[in-house]
Design a protein around this motif. Structure first.
Motif, PDB file in Angstrom:
ATOM      1  N   PRO A 122     -63.844 -49.803  31.803  1.00 59.86           N
ATOM      2  CA  PRO A 122     -64.293 -49.476  33.163  1.00 59.86           C
ATOM      3  C   PRO A 122     -64.285 -47.969  33.424  1.00 59.86           C
ATOM      4  N   VAL A 123     -63.432 -47.246  32.708  1.00 62.44           N
ATOM      5  CA  VAL A 123     -63.431 -45.782  32.763  1.00 62.44           C
ATOM      6  C   VAL A 123     -63.344 -45.275  31.325  1.00 62.44           C
ATOM      7  N   PRO A 124     -63.856 -44.078  31.035  1.00 61.59           N
ATOM      8  CA  PRO A 124     -63.789 -43.571  29.661  1.00 61.59           C
ATOM      9  C   PRO A 124     -62.341 -43.419  29.207  1.00 61.59           C
ATOM     10  N   GLY A 125     -62.099 -43.667  27.919  1.00 61.76           N
ATOM     11  CA  GLY A 125     -60.774 -43.457  27.357  1.00 61.76           C
ATOM     12  C   GLY A 125     -60.483 -41.972  27.195  1.00 61.76           C
ATOM     13  N   ARG A 126     -59.260 -41.668  26.742  1.00 66.72           N
ATOM     14  CA  ARG A 126     -58.849 -40.277  26.566  1.00 66.72           C
ATOM     15  C   ARG A 126     -58.549 -39.953  25.106  1.00 66.72           C
ATOM     16  N   ALA A 127     -58.981 -40.819  24.185  1.00 62.90           N
ATOM     17  CA  ALA A 127     -58.634 -40.623  22.778  1.00 62.90           C
ATOM     18  C   ALA A 127     -59.158 -39.290  22.252  1.00 62.90           C
ATOM     19  N   LEU A 128     -60.383 -38.926  22.597  1.00 64.73           N
ATOM     20  CA  LEU A 128     -60.945 -37.667  22.111  1.00 64.73           C
ATOM     21  C   LEU A 128     -60.156 -36.477  22.652  1.00 64.73           C
ATOM     22  N   THR A 129     -59.859 -36.509  23.923  1.00 65.12           N
ATOM     23  CA  THR A 129     -59.103 -35.407  24.541  1.00 65.12           C
ATOM     24  C   THR A 129     -57.730 -35.261  23.903  1.00 65.12           C
ATOM     25  N   LEU A 130     -57.031 -36.384  23.726  1.00 57.79           N
ATOM     26  CA  LEU A 130     -55.680 -36.332  23.159  1.00 57.79           C
ATOM     27  C   LEU A 130     -55.707 -35.953  21.687  1.00 57.79           C
ATOM     28  N   SER A 131     -56.690 -36.469  20.948  1.00 58.62           N
ATOM     29  CA  SER A 131     -56.798 -36.123  19.541  1.00 58.62           C
ATOM     30  C   SER A 131     -57.092 -34.636  19.375  1.00 58.62           C
ATOM     31  N   ALA A 132     -58.028 -34.111  20.160  1.00 62.05           N
ATOM     32  CA  ALA A 132     -58.330 -32.682  20.089  1.00 62.05           C
ATOM     33  C   ALA A 132     -57.101 -31.851  20.431  1.00 62.05           C
ATOM     34  N   SER A 133     -56.282 -32.336  21.348  1.00 63.74           N
ATOM     35  CA  SER A 133     -55.052 -31.613  21.709  1.00 63.74           C
ATOM     36  C   SER A 133     -54.090 -31.536  20.531  1.00 63.74           C
ATOM     37  N   LEU A 134     -54.009 -32.615  19.742  1.00 63.83           N
ATOM     38  CA  LEU A 134     -53.145 -32.597  18.552  1.00 63.83           C
ATOM     39  C   LEU A 134     -53.624 -31.534  17.566  1.00 63.83           C
ATOM     40  N   TRP A 135     -54.925 -31.494  17.312  1.00 64.37           N
ATOM     41  CA  TRP A 135     -55.449 -30.516  16.353  1.00 64.37           C
ATOM     42  C   TRP A 135     -55.357 -29.101  16.902  1.00 64.37           C
ATOM     43  N   ARG A 136     -55.494 -28.956  18.208  1.00 68.91           N
ATOM     44  CA  ARG A 136     -55.326 -27.630  18.825  1.00 68.91           C
ATOM     45  C   ARG A 136     -53.884 -27.158  18.660  1.00 68.91           C
ATOM     46  N   LEU A 137     -52.964 -28.073  18.833  1.00 72.31           N
ATOM     47  CA  LEU A 137     -51.550 -27.746  18.635  1.00 72.31           C
ATOM     48  C   LEU A 137     -51.295 -27.312  17.201  1.00 72.31           C
ATOM     49  N   ALA A 138     -51.872 -28.033  16.240  1.00 74.06           N
ATOM     50  CA  ALA A 138     -51.672 -27.702  14.827  1.00 74.06           C
ATOM     51  C   ALA A 138     -52.301 -26.354  14.478  1.00 74.06           C
ATOM     52  N   LEU A 154     -60.916 -21.476  16.926  1.00 71.58           N
ATOM     53  CA  LEU A 154     -60.008 -22.133  17.865  1.00 71.58           C
ATOM     54  C   LEU A 154     -60.763 -22.866  18.969  1.00 71.58           C
ATOM     55  N   ALA A 155     -61.980 -22.411  19.255  1.00 73.25           N
ATOM     56  CA  ALA A 155     -62.799 -23.086  20.267  1.00 73.25           C
ATOM     57  C   ALA A 155     -63.480 -24.328  19.709  1.00 73.25           C
ATOM     58  N   ILE A 156     -63.859 -24.279  18.432  1.00 73.45           N
ATOM     59  CA  ILE A 156     -64.674 -25.339  17.839  1.00 73.45           C
ATOM     60  C   ILE A 156     -63.864 -26.396  17.089  1.00 73.45           C
ATOM     61  N   LEU A 157     -62.889 -25.950  16.302  1.00 74.54           N
ATOM     62  CA  LEU A 157     -62.237 -26.857  15.351  1.00 74.54           C
ATOM     63  C   LEU A 157     -61.473 -28.038  15.954  1.00 74.54           C
ATOM     64  N   PRO A 158     -60.792 -27.903  17.096  1.00 71.14           N
ATOM     65  CA  PRO A 158     -60.043 -29.075  17.581  1.00 71.14           C
ATOM     66  C   PRO A 158     -60.903 -30.332  17.729  1.00 71.14           C
ATOM     67  N   ARG A 159     -62.058 -30.208  18.347  1.00 62.89           N
ATOM     68  CA  ARG A 159     -62.916 -31.385  18.514  1.00 62.89           C
ATOM     69  C   ARG A 159     -63.537 -31.811  17.188  1.00 62.89           C
ATOM     70  N   GLN A 160     -63.910 -30.835  16.342  1.00 61.50           N
ATOM     71  CA  GLN A 160     -64.495 -31.197  15.059  1.00 61.50           C
ATOM     72  C   GLN A 160     -63.486 -31.937  14.172  1.00 61.50           C
ATOM     73  N   LEU A 161     -62.243 -31.507  14.215  1.00 60.31           N
ATOM     74  CA  LEU A 161     -61.195 -32.213  13.460  1.00 60.31           C
ATOM     75  C   LEU A 161     -60.978 -33.614  14.029  1.00 60.31           C
ATOM     76  N   ALA A 162     -61.061 -33.732  15.355  1.00 54.82           N
ATOM     77  CA  ALA A 162     -60.947 -35.055  15.980  1.00 54.82           C
ATOM     78  C   ALA A 162     -62.094 -35.958  15.534  1.00 54.82           C
ATOM     79  N   PHE A 163     -63.314 -35.416  15.527  1.00 56.83           N
ATOM     80  CA  PHE A 163     -64.479 -36.191  15.073  1.00 56.83           C
ATOM     81  C   PHE A 163     -64.306 -36.601  13.607  1.00 56.83           C
ATOM     82  N   GLY A 164     -63.857 -35.654  12.792  1.00 56.03           N
ATOM     83  CA  GLY A 164     -63.714 -35.929  11.365  1.00 56.03           C
ATOM     84  C   GLY A 164     -62.679 -36.997  11.076  1.00 56.03           C
TER      85      GLY A 164
END
Length: 201
Positions: A122-138, A154-164
């Motif tokens: 019913p609402v979008p999940g937060r998996a992408l946001t949380l996953s990108a946060s993990l990679w940003r932390l790393a 640092l701007a691009i890789l967190p989401r790309q790592l989440a996608f990968g």
């Protein structure tokens, strides 16, 4: 406020406790191979009324999204407890290792959860946001990456790592990737992404 053993419990706290109770019940059902559980099954397992899972989440997809978010939280908690490593690439590969190991702890449960992630709730999940946060932390401040492209990395890789990582998990979920191939495949994807921002030589 709700009274609990003589103490007032804020309604928000009570609601969160009920949500966790429902999520815990869903996890138990999955652990016992009941991926096709109904909301009635879930309510019975959680010891709540039939309407409660709907009231708290709205749909089974939203419950499974919450389970995915719980897993990412577990990965993050485990990562932050590790001794710090000197450069971004090492930290990312450590996070990959921790994430893959977490998925392999309960493959039956985690494959079922991953199978639902692509289902809209019913609402979008937060998996992408949380996953990108993990990679940003790393990645941290990106030390060890090419200084010229560090800000871009640092701007691009967190989401790309989440996608990968999600992509590797999708093939593992479908049974096309064996358990013993999960970590190494995820590491290769992360390494390939990192190479684009590595220092020359």
């Amino acid at each position: 406020m709700v009274e609990s053993k003589g103490r007032s419990v804020p309604a928000a706290n009570r609601g969160e406790a009920v949500r966790q109770r429902v999520i815990d019940a869903a996890e138990r059902l999955l652990r016992h191979g009941k991926a096709e559980y109904s909301m009635r099954d879930l309510a019975a397992e959680a010891g709540v009324s039939f309407a409660t899972p709907f009231n708290q989440f709205g749909s089974k997809a939203a419950i499974m999204h919450a389970l995915a978010e719980r897993r990412i939280g577990m990965m993050t908690d485990r990562y932050v407890k590790q001794p710090p490593l000197p450069n971004a690439a090492e930290r990312v590969l450590l996070a990959v290792s921790i994430a893959a190991a977490g998925m392999l702890e309960e493959p039956v449960v985690n494959r079922a959860v991953m199978g639902w992630i692509g289902t809209a709730g019913p609402v979008p999940g937060r998996a992408l946001t949380l996953s990108a946060s993990l990679w940003r932390l790393a990645l941290g401040d990106g030390n060890g990456l090419d200084e010229v492209r560090r800000k871009e990395a640092l701007a691009i890789l967190p989401r790309q790592l989440a996608f990968g990582f999600r992509g590797v998990l999708s093939f593992w979920t479908a049974g096309e990737l064996a358990n013993d191939e999960l970590a190494s495949s995820a590491e290769r994807v992360a390494t390939t992404l990192l190479l684009g921002f590595s220092k020359p030589g």
